[in-house]
Structure formats: C-alpha cells, structure tokens
Design a protein around this motif. Structure first.
Motif, PDB file in Angstrom:
ATOM      1  N   TYR B  97       9.480 -24.110 -10.952  1.00  0.00           N
ATOM      2  CA  TYR B  97       9.097 -23.236  -9.838  1.00  0.00           C
ATOM      3  C   TYR B  97      10.215 -22.242  -9.528  1.00  0.00           C
ATOM      4  O   TYR B  97       9.991 -21.038  -9.447  1.00  0.00           O
ATOM      5  CB  TYR B  97       8.790 -24.082  -8.593  1.00  0.00           C
ATOM      6  N   GLU B  98      11.432 -22.766  -9.393  1.00  0.00           N
ATOM      7  CA  GLU B  98      12.560 -21.898  -9.049  1.00  0.00           C
ATOM      8  C   GLU B  98      12.882 -20.885 -10.150  1.00  0.00           C
ATOM      9  O   GLU B  98      13.280 -19.762  -9.884  1.00  0.00           O
ATOM     10  CB  GLU B  98      13.807 -22.749  -8.779  1.00  0.00           C
ATOM     11  N   ASN B  99      12.679 -21.315 -11.386  1.00  0.00           N
ATOM     12  CA  ASN B  99      12.891 -20.401 -12.497  1.00  0.00           C
ATOM     13  C   ASN B  99      12.012 -19.171 -12.370  1.00  0.00           C
ATOM     14  O   ASN B  99      12.453 -18.047 -12.564  1.00  0.00           O
ATOM     15  CB  ASN B  99      12.590 -21.097 -13.824  1.00  0.00           C
ATOM     16  N   ILE B 100      10.754 -19.430 -12.039  1.00  0.00           N
ATOM     17  CA  ILE B 100       9.818 -18.318 -11.931  1.00  0.00           C
ATOM     18  C   ILE B 100      10.115 -17.505 -10.665  1.00  0.00           C
ATOM     19  O   ILE B 100      10.133 -16.274 -10.679  1.00  0.00           O
ATOM     20  CB  ILE B 100       8.364 -18.845 -11.933  1.00  0.00           C
ATOM     21  N   ALA B 101      10.415 -18.236  -9.585  1.00  0.00           N
ATOM     22  CA  ALA B 101      10.677 -17.552  -8.313  1.00  0.00           C
ATOM     23  C   ALA B 101      11.912 -16.660  -8.401  1.00  0.00           C
ATOM     24  O   ALA B 101      11.992 -15.632  -7.729  1.00  0.00           O
ATOM     25  CB  ALA B 101      10.862 -18.581  -7.199  1.00  0.00           C
ATOM     26  N   PHE B 102      12.854 -17.043  -9.250  1.00  0.00           N
ATOM     27  CA  PHE B 102      14.117 -16.317  -9.285  1.00  0.00           C
ATOM     28  C   PHE B 102      13.946 -14.851  -9.664  1.00  0.00           C
ATOM     29  O   PHE B 102      14.643 -13.979  -9.138  1.00  0.00           O
ATOM     30  CB  PHE B 102      15.095 -16.988 -10.238  1.00  0.00           C
ATOM     31  N   ALA B 103      13.006 -14.577 -10.564  1.00  0.00           N
ATOM     32  CA  ALA B 103      12.780 -13.192 -10.974  1.00  0.00           C
ATOM     33  C   ALA B 103      12.365 -12.348  -9.776  1.00  0.00           C
ATOM     34  O   ALA B 103      12.642 -11.142  -9.718  1.00  0.00           O
ATOM     35  CB  ALA B 103      11.711 -13.137 -12.059  1.00  0.00           C
ATOM     36  N   ALA B 149       5.641 -17.133 -17.828  1.00  0.00           N
ATOM     37  CA  ALA B 149       5.304 -16.931 -16.424  1.00  0.00           C
ATOM     38  C   ALA B 149       6.385 -16.105 -15.736  1.00  0.00           C
ATOM     39  O   ALA B 149       6.103 -15.203 -14.940  1.00  0.00           O
ATOM     40  CB  ALA B 149       5.141 -18.273 -15.723  1.00  0.00           C
ATOM     41  N   ARG B 150       7.654 -16.390 -16.045  1.00  0.00           N
ATOM     42  CA  ARG B 150       8.733 -15.648 -15.412  1.00  0.00           C
ATOM     43  C   ARG B 150       8.698 -14.174 -15.794  1.00  0.00           C
ATOM     44  O   ARG B 150       8.985 -13.291 -14.991  1.00  0.00           O
ATOM     45  CB  ARG B 150      10.083 -16.244 -15.796  1.00  0.00           C
ATOM     46  N   ALA B 151       8.329 -13.907 -17.050  1.00  0.00           N
ATOM     47  CA  ALA B 151       8.278 -12.522 -17.511  1.00  0.00           C
ATOM     48  C   ALA B 151       7.183 -11.744 -16.787  1.00  0.00           C
ATOM     49  O   ALA B 151       7.308 -10.548 -16.549  1.00  0.00           O
ATOM     50  CB  ALA B 151       8.058 -12.483 -19.015  1.00  0.00           C
ATOM     51  N   LEU B 152       6.117 -12.457 -16.447  1.00  0.00           N
ATOM     52  CA  LEU B 152       4.966 -11.758 -15.864  1.00  0.00           C
ATOM     53  C   LEU B 152       5.039 -11.641 -14.346  1.00  0.00           C
ATOM     54  O   LEU B 152       4.451 -10.726 -13.761  1.00  0.00           O
ATOM     55  CB  LEU B 152       3.674 -12.499 -16.241  1.00  0.00           C
ATOM     56  N   VAL B 153       5.762 -12.551 -13.686  1.00  0.00           N
ATOM     57  CA  VAL B 153       5.594 -12.725 -12.249  1.00  0.00           C
ATOM     58  C   VAL B 153       5.952 -11.498 -11.413  1.00  0.00           C
ATOM     59  O   VAL B 153       5.312 -11.231 -10.403  1.00  0.00           O
ATOM     60  CB  VAL B 153       6.363 -13.971 -11.748  1.00  0.00           C
ATOM     61  N   ASN B 154       6.946 -10.726 -11.833  1.00  0.00           N
ATOM     62  CA  ASN B 154       7.295  -9.595 -10.966  1.00  0.00           C
ATOM     63  C   ASN B 154       6.582  -8.311 -11.377  1.00  0.00           C
ATOM     64  O   ASN B 154       7.037  -7.213 -11.083  1.00  0.00           O
ATOM     65  CB  ASN B 154       8.810  -9.417 -10.852  1.00  0.00           C
ATOM     66  N   ASN B 155       5.447  -8.503 -12.041  1.00  0.00           N
ATOM     67  CA  ASN B 155       4.523  -7.402 -12.280  1.00  0.00           C
ATOM     68  C   ASN B 155       5.183  -6.209 -12.952  1.00  0.00           C
ATOM     69  O   ASN B 155       5.102  -5.082 -12.459  1.00  0.00           O
ATOM     70  CB  ASN B 155       3.941  -6.973 -10.916  1.00  0.00           C
ATOM     71  N   PRO B 156       5.854  -6.444 -14.101  1.00  0.00           N
ATOM     72  CA  PRO B 156       6.559  -5.348 -14.760  1.00  0.00           C
ATOM     73  C   PRO B 156       5.589  -4.413 -15.481  1.00  0.00           C
ATOM     74  O   PRO B 156       4.449  -4.801 -15.746  1.00  0.00           O
ATOM     75  CB  PRO B 156       7.447  -6.072 -15.765  1.00  0.00           C
ATOM     76  N   LYS B 157       6.066  -3.222 -15.812  1.00  0.00           N
ATOM     77  CA  LYS B 157       5.213  -2.250 -16.521  1.00  0.00           C
ATOM     78  C   LYS B 157       5.087  -2.588 -17.991  1.00  0.00           C
ATOM     79  O   LYS B 157       4.179  -2.110 -18.664  1.00  0.00           O
ATOM     80  CB  LYS B 157       5.860  -0.851 -16.430  1.00  0.00           C
ATOM     81  N   MET B 158       6.031  -3.393 -18.463  1.00  0.00           N
ATOM     82  CA  MET B 158       6.095  -3.636 -19.896  1.00  0.00           C
ATOM     83  C   MET B 158       6.460  -5.088 -20.161  1.00  0.00           C
ATOM     84  O   MET B 158       7.264  -5.660 -19.441  1.00  0.00           O
ATOM     85  CB  MET B 158       7.191  -2.720 -20.459  1.00  0.00           C
TER      86      MET B 158
END
Ligand SMILES: Nc1ncnc2c1ncn2[C@@H]1O[C@H](COP(=O)(O)OP(=O)(O)OP(=O)(O)O)[C@@H](O)[C@H]1O
Ligand SMILES: Nc1ncnc2c1ncn2[C@@H]1O[C@H](COP(=O)(O)OP(=O)(O)OP(=O)(O)O)[C@@H](O)[C@H]1O
Ligand SMILES: [Mg+2]
Ligand SMILES: [Mg+2]
Lengths: 298, 228, 228, 298
Positions: B97-103, B149-158
């Motif tokens: 959870y924290e791994n994903i939240a960190f982004a 999940a971490r790559a996707l979570v902050n809604n990046p353009k790429m």
C-alpha cells in the motif's frame, strides 16, 4: 498548503529516523553531550578561579619596608609619591607597632610577643607601606619604582605567584579548548556517521524515491531534521546536567575546600544555554548536510 | 510527443549502446521495443527517464529537452511518466500500500486523494488482499504487479515498461498487457520493452526493433522473427 | 536424490505457500517446475537451498536432512548446488570475472584453478569480452548469464534456476536451456522454474505443476495448459 | 594450506575495508587516540603529582612547641615517648636558638634579629620537636597523641593540606576515569559504527556470499581484522603522541614552573604501551564483533 503538508510529513520522517537508528542516535547524543559538558565545565571552573583570584586581596599587595631612619615628613612625601604613580593603587602606612599587633594575632598564643609590644625599642619589625594594586599587569614596574625610592629598604610581593596562577588558568582554558575542538570533531564524525548509516540503510529507498520523481529537498529534509533533533536534544540534556554539576557538585567542592565563593548559575545560564544549542545545531546541521549531500552528488 | 533525433549513447566505459537513433512516438501511441539481449532497449528507456544522458543528438519528450535538462528538473520529468523496471525497484521497507501511495506522496497529493486512489489500483492488479505485505513477502510476479500499480497511480501521460511480464505466467502476462491496452485507450502513451514473441504477435501494434544500438525495423504488428 | 515428504511451508505471516508436497527427484533428472504467479515455485527452491525451513514434513537432499539442518551446515549445503536467482544476486562491486571467481574462492579453491576455470565459463555464456565490467554496466540478460556462469563454475551436483530466461530474448533463452541440457547430460540434477510455455513444450522433460501450493500434475513433456 | 590461503585472502579484505571506508576509519582512530591520550595524560600527571608530593618533606612534619618550664630530662623522656609511638617517624629536637637562626635565614636582611641572638632571654621562640612522618594516614592521631603529652603547649602541622592535595589528586584521577569511560564508550560506538557502515555498504555482498555457501567465519573475519587494525594503529599513534607530550610538553611545564621533578618516560613506557594496545584491541574486537554478529543473526 502542499508545502505545509509536505513539511509535516518530512518532519515525521525525520523523527522516525532518529528512532529507527536508535543506537547510533544515542551515540551521537552521548558524544555531543560530553563535548558540551567538557567545554561548559572547564569554562565555568576557569571563570570561578578568575572571579576568586580577583577577590584574594592579599595577592595583589606590595609591602615596602621603610628605612628606620626616615622622618615623618619623608614618609608623608613618599606616600604621596607612590599614590601619584597610578590611580589604580591605594597606599596604606602601617607603623611597626600595628605590624607587631597583626603578627601577634596571626601567630596565636604559643609565641609570647607581649614584651615586644610593651617596649617599643625591642620591636624587630620595620614600618611599612602596603600598596594594593588591581591588576598584575604593570605590577612589576610599580614594584621597581617603589624599590628605587629613597628610604625604601626592600619590598615583598607575590606578583610572580599571581602570574603563575594566571598562566595556569590560561593553560586550563587552552586544554579545554583543545579537548573541545577534538571532541567537536569527533561529535561531527559521529553524527555524520549516524546520518550516513541512515542514508545507507535507506539508499535503495532514496534511489527509488528519485525514480518516482522526488526532489532533492524532499529527500534531504528528513535527514536534516534528524540532525537538528539530535543537536537540540543533546543541548537540552547537557544543559540539565551542567546545571546539576554546577549547582551541586562544583559548588559543593568549592565550599568544602573553602577555596572561595562561586557565582550563582543564573549569571551564566544564558551563555551556557546559547553555547550548547549553538554547538548542537552546528554539529547536527553540518554533519547531516555533509553526509547526505555527498551521497546525493554521487 | 517523443522525438529522438540522431540520438547516440556511449557509456563511460566506451560501449556504444545506441547509435544514431531516429524515432518519433506520438502522444497516445502504443509501441513495443524488441531486440536481442544487450541491444540497447533498456538504455533507450533510461534516456527517456533522464537516468542517463544522450551523448549525441537530441531527445525531446513533451516540453522537456533531455539533452540539456538540468539535474534539478529531472524529478519533474519523472512525474510525467510511470515506469515499470526490469528489477521492480520497490521500497523494501514499505508495504505494498505504502509503495503505491508514495508516488502520490512525492507530488504532495492530499491524504484524502491518496486514500481513494490507492485501493483502486490495488484492485486493478489483484493485490487488494496483500496490501499490508512487504515486497519480500511477495512472489516475483506479485512484486511486478505492485510496480505496475505504482507506475499507473499518479495518472502519468506516459507509461514505460521494461520487461513487465518477465516474471509472470502467460495468463497474468496477457492480463497485464490488456491493462496496458486499456490505459493506452485512455489516451496515454505506452512503451513496452519485451522479449515475449507471443504477446507482440497477438497485439497488432507498432514494433520497433533494435539491433546493436540501431533501429533496424519499425512497423506495425508481429515480432521481427528474422532478427531474433 | 531429493525427497519431499508431506512438506508444507507456512510463512510467518500465515501464508501457506506449500501444502503437503510429495515429490522425488532422482540424481541426474531434469525437472521443470511450472505454475501461476504466487503458486509457490520460488518457495520450493528456497526450501531446497535452506533459505527457508519447512514448517511440516521432511525434506532431504543428498545427505542433508533439511528439516533439522543446523544453521552452521547451510553453507556446506549450498556448495552442493548452483543457484540462478530470479533477481540475479550478483556482487555489484565485483567485476563479472570476480563474481564468477568468488564461488570458487569461498570454497578455498587454489588461485591457479580459479584462473583456469573462470575463463571457460565466461566463454560458455558468451561474456568473455565483458569480463571486467561491473554488473550495473550490463544489460539484464547479460547479468542473468553471469549468474548462470557463477552457478555452474564450482561444478555442483545440482543446478536450481528460478526463471533463468525471464530477461533474455527467445534465442538466448533457447541457448541457455540447451546449456542446461548439456549440463544435465553430464549427470547433474537440474531444476528449472519457468513460465515459458514454448521452452517447456520443446524439451520433452518432466514437468511438475504447482497450484496454490499443491502439486497438481507431474508428468513428462509439455506445459500443463489446462492449469495456466 | 586451504586455511592459510583463506587467511591471507581475508587479511587482504580486512585491509581493503579500512581504506574503503577511510573517513570513518579516520574518525574511529581519532576518537580512540583521544580516549587513550586522555587516560594516559591524566594518569601520568597524577602520578607525577604523587611522586612530587612524597618528596615535599615540609608537608609531612608536625612541629610541637615545648613548655619553657620543661627540664632537659623531661625533654629527653618526651622524645623517647614520641619515637616509640611508631617506627615510621623521626623526631628532631630544635632548641630556640637554632629556631631563631633558621628564622633569620628565612627572613633575610630586612628584619634585624641580631640582638635576639645575642641575648638569649629576648628570644621569643619556644624550643620545639620536629616530627617527620611518612604517610598522611594516622598523622591526625599522632598529632593528637603529641598534643596531649605533658609539657607540649601546642602543635603546628599541615596534615589538612596534605589530605586536601591527596583528595584533589584523587579527584583528578576520578575525572580522568569518568572521562575515559565515556570516551571509551564513544570510541566503541564509533568503531561499531564504522564496522556497521562497512557491513551496510556490503550487506548485499554479504547476502550473496551466504547464497554461494560462504561460512560465517569467512564473512566475519575481514571485519574483525578491520577492527584489530584500527585498534592497533590507534594505539601506536597514541603512544607516539603521548611520548612527545610527556617528554616535551609536560616536562617543560613542570620545569618552567619549578613545580617538582618528573620521572623519565622509560619508567612507565611499558605500562602506557600495554594499556593503549589493550584499549585499542578491546575496542576494535568488541565493536566489530558486536556489529557484525548482530547483523548476521538478523
Ligand atoms: N517472505 C514471505 N512472507 C510471506 N509470504 C510470502 C513470502 N514470500 C512469498 N510469499 C507468498 O507465498 C506465496 C508463494 O510465493 P512464491 O514466491 O513461492 O510464488 P512463485 O510461484 O514463485 O510466484 P512467481 O511466479 O510470481 O515468482 C505467494 O502468495 C506469496 O505472496
Ligand atoms: N552502465 C553501463 N555501463 C556500461 N555499459 C553498459 C551499461 N549498461 C548497459 N551497458 C551495455 O550497453 C549495452 C546495451 O545494454 P541494455 O541494458 O540497453 O540492453 P538491453 O537491450 O536492455 O538488454 P536485455 O534484454 O538483456 O535487458 C550492452 O552491451 C551492455 O553491456
Ligand atoms: Mg534490458
Ligand atoms: Mg517466483
């Protein structure tokens, strides 16, 4: 808003850092406290010595023996001459009778000086001047001046001793400064170490942080805060211990030896506190700054 | 839009990992990068994320001119992209959870937003029941999905993914690719480095083939069999 | 010979990664272990190398009784096997050459022997020209091959490879598998955990399929399609 | 053969470790050297003080004033009584004429005592015994005993001062011991840190080592060697500095102050050397042992 949010998050991370690495934090605090206490204690002791030295009047005195052949006018003139030498000195004429009385008081009962007091001709003591001066500097010259006056047969003084005590207290201070310097260096190293261990323990974490777009400020701040916390806490602890040491231990020793009096802690409390805090923050910030900077620039 | 213009990359030890690469990837495209081991695929993604710097030519992604980007701007570049690494790169002392939240934390997102978004993405990669685990309590495939999940979570353009399916079984592989497809449909640019011939063949998308640091083929659909 | 007898493995957090596993692998056998992500494949290899301990049942490999092996004996157990890890586990501050040499150094091998054996294995994995590189100067596939060479160099009785081809292209994949076959022909036991359906299908060898910690199939030849 | 090969390999690794982590190794050495020097210097200074105290005879004397009414026989008897009190004391009878001559010598020219010497009846001094004792312990009781003898009117002594000086030098030693203890703790921490940083820096390496079948001994030895090298090197350095400090600085101070004499370094060289080496090895081995053990058992 974002800034405040980040700040509290990073503050929390810094606090967590202190506890995560508790052995090392303890070591840092220990070393810093030692460093502060050594500086503080030496400083306060030297100050106490100096304070007391200034109060020991008998040290700052030149006793000049007057030629028995001198007339009362001669003596009056001489007194004026000496007094005009400097505004910092006071001159007292002690005739031989007073001198003998003082001696009698000092010697106590076992030597019977009564007969000398009764018959003035038997009094072996000369008339004297007692010249009080305030600072050991220039005292040597004053002594020479007096010695060369007509009708002064000899002088006695403890100027050498005063100088010795001064040199000794300077020496003590020098040792304190050297010790402090070395310990401060050691403290810097230890804190650097602590922070570095923290950085090391989290180096993978830091690497990943950078991959997900954390700024350097975001990464550095917790470590800086860790250093500041360690420094501040050490200062508080050292202050408390120093207070105890001063009011209890040092005062006790001084009193039981009857060496002199000692100023209340309040007089120097601010200087001590500010000094300790300064050392603590300096060490904490410098150390954490250096160790994390070096790591990030790698 | 990403443009490589005569880009070359020589490592300090003299290895020329990329030579004179010209490539344009439009916003919203889906591109496979394939090639033999050591061809230069990972190097290409490293350049894109500013981990390495081009040693020749020009590389632009969006408004960032990477050949002369100052170090201080790199964090902001990285926030425009979600990256899945060949070796996961998770925080070993943070839970899933924290791994994903960190982004999200890094970009100063509100706690309320974090609490809302993270579970959505946990669910997306089927790890809701393992949210409180630490990475080394997970299997290889599970770790890879956390990285996803971490790559996707902050809604990046790429999204850039380096061998995103190297450690998962064929079925999960397909699911993750489907996920990337869906993300792509939302208008995000997706760049996938992979060896999995099967997958490349199934999804008829643009395939860029690298050999010895040079682009030797750039076409739609199918793994370039003649090369590997 | 390796024997699993009613082996179960429950992680401290309560995850039952393996349940009541019975399995026998004879000296000189070649076995594929397949199964979904999180099935328990890596756990099985961890048990074999003494990184985790069985929480039930008995596990013997050769003369080592793993369910009651003292910690001090583990190094000697590990010297009987060469392991290729999912995440390589190379020495990041040693060159490729030193990485491989270290496996010999640990067992107190003579420098002259080290100087003779290492180049042979460097050549075997086609990395002779990269002998002086550090791992992070290598591509993912190259690192995997270094791990391969290190596992083989001290001539162990058994080779365990966890996803050994996860990061290499299909061609290299095939080559590495061929290498394992050759090693197997020399009489060594080989255990390969993999997801690569293609490879499993090509080499007609014994295939053990795990699902949710249980062995659900154990037969010769072909990936168990119905399961994954 | 295998053992020897391994040993040299591991020795090499240990040496490499010292240099790889040079900042921290320097810090460790610095702290250890400080620790040793503080112990050494305090110890030597206290020893010098004690040596000199024993030589200052005038401190270990009780002067007893004899009642002028006492007869020669009384005096002879008293002398015997006092001498029989203990074998550690010597008693000297000083008649009032000798006393006056001594006084004259002391006072110098400015007081004319000639007439008192000529006429014995004018001599204000009493006859005395000078009793020399060797240790301050029991001196108080001796003094009481003498004081209570018939025909002894009073005694003078500096027993209190001797005790004060003794207490002061004990205090100095106590401070040295405390400082040393704290510094030793700090040194332990710093070395632990150094080794721990080393372990941390190599934790992936250690993990991998274990995977390829390295025994714990194989992993630990380089770190132990690192600790031993640091400890030994510190001891040598501290010894050199201590030698310089003692033969140059301390001796200089003592001589220029004319405080007393000082024993040559050779007398204590072995104790100092052995002590330093002991501290160094202790700190080095303990620190590295602890930090690596803790890590491996994780
Ligand atoms: N250290 C651990 N602590 C707790 N649970 C763990 C730990 N390691 C693995 N697990 C769990 O045990 C199960 C089996 O994990 P294992 O790593 O054996 O799977 P795997 O078959 O190798 O999967 P993959 O193909 O994804 O590598 C998974 O559910 C995983 O979450
Ligand atoms: N940090 C580095 N320093 C020096 N050379 C490097 C470095 N990283 C990679 N290389 C070399 O550059 C070349 C390209 O490496 P790269 O990692 O881009 O390959 P890849 O296509 O990703 O391969 P793989 O499929 O095996 O991951 C290889 O020859 C590799 O040895
Ligand atoms: Mg790669
Ligand atoms: Mg696995």
């Amino acid at each position: 808003m974002k800034f405040v949010r980040n700040f509290f998050y990073l503050l929390g991370q810094g606090i967590v850092g202190v506890f995560r690495n508790s052995v090392m934090s303890t070591a840092s605090i220990l070393v810093l406290v030692c460093c502060m206490l050594i500086v503080g204690t030496f400083g306060l002791v030297v100050k106490a010595i100096n304070d007391n030295l200034q109060r020991v009047d008998t040290l700052n005195v030149i006793v000049a023996y007057i030629n028995p052949a001198a007339t009362d006018e001669d003596i009056q003139k001489m007194k004026k001459d000496i007094e005009s030498y400097s505004t910092d000195i006071t001159v007292e004429y002690v005739d031989k009778k007073t001198g003998l009385e003082r001696l009698k008081e000092e010697m106590g009962s076992e030597i019977d000086l009564e007969m000398y007091l009764r018959d003035e001709r038997l009094n072996p003591l000369p008339d004297t001047f007692e010249i009080n001066f305030s600072s050991a500097e220039g005292a040597e010259a004053l002594n020479n001046y007096i010695n060369n006056l007509d009708n002064i047969t000899d002088t006695r003084h403890k100027i050498g001793l005063v100088e010795k005590v001064n040199t000794a207290s300077k020496g003590l201070m020098a040792i304190a400064v050297i010790l402090m310097g070395v310990l401060l260096l050691v403290a810097l190293f230890v804190i650097m170490n602590t922070i570095k261990l923290g950085v090391f323990a989290r180096r993978d974490e830091i690497a990943v942080m950078r991959y997900v777009g954390a700024t350097n400020t975001f990464i550095i701040t917790p470590f800086l805060i860790e250093g500041i916390i360690i420094g501040t806490f050490s200062a508080c602890l050292a202050y408390g211990i120093q207070y105890y040491l001063y009011t209890q231990v040092i005062s006790d020793i001084v009193r039981s030896y009857g060496i002199g009096t000692i100023a209340p802690f309040g007089e120097t409390a601010f200087v001590v506190g500010a000094g300790f805090l300064g050392i603590g923050l300096f060490a904490g910030i410098i150390a954490s700054g250096i160790s994390i900077k070096r790591y990030l620039s790698e | 839009m990403i443009t490589f213009q005569n880009v070359s990359m020589v490592y300090p030890n003299g290895t020329a990992a990329l030579r004179n690469v010209n490539l344009q990837i439009n916003d919203g495209e889906f591109v496979f990068i394939v090639g033999k081991s050591g061809a230069g695929k990972t190097t290409l993604t490293k350049l894109l994320m500013g981990e390495e710097r081009v040693t020749g030519g020009q590389l632009h992604t969006g408004k960032f001119k990477l050949e002369k980007l100052s170090k201080r701007k790199i964090p902001y570049l990285r926030r425009t992209m979600g990256v899945v690494f060949q070796d996961f790169r998770l925080f070993s002392n943070k839970t899933v959870y924290e791994n994903i939240a960190f982004a999200l934390r890094v970009i100063g997102e509100k706690p309320s937003v974090i609490r809302k978004r993270v579970p959505v993405f946990l669910n997306l990669v089927e790890l809701t029941d393992k949210a409180d685990r630490f990475p080394d309590e997970l299997s290889g495939g599970e770790q890879q999905r956390v990285a996803f999940a971490r790559a996707l979570v902050n809604n990046p353009k790429m999204i850039i993914a380096d061998e995103p399916t190297g450690n998962v079984d064929p079925e999960m592989s397909k699911e993750l690719m489907d996920l990337l497809m869906r993300v792509n449909k939302l208008g995000k640019t997706v760049i996938v480095v992979t060896h999995e011939k099967d997958l490349v063949d199934i999804f008829k998308k643009r395939v860029v083939t690298i050999r010895d640091g040079e682009i030797v083929s750039d076409r739609a659909g199918g793994y370039a069999d003649e090369i590997c």
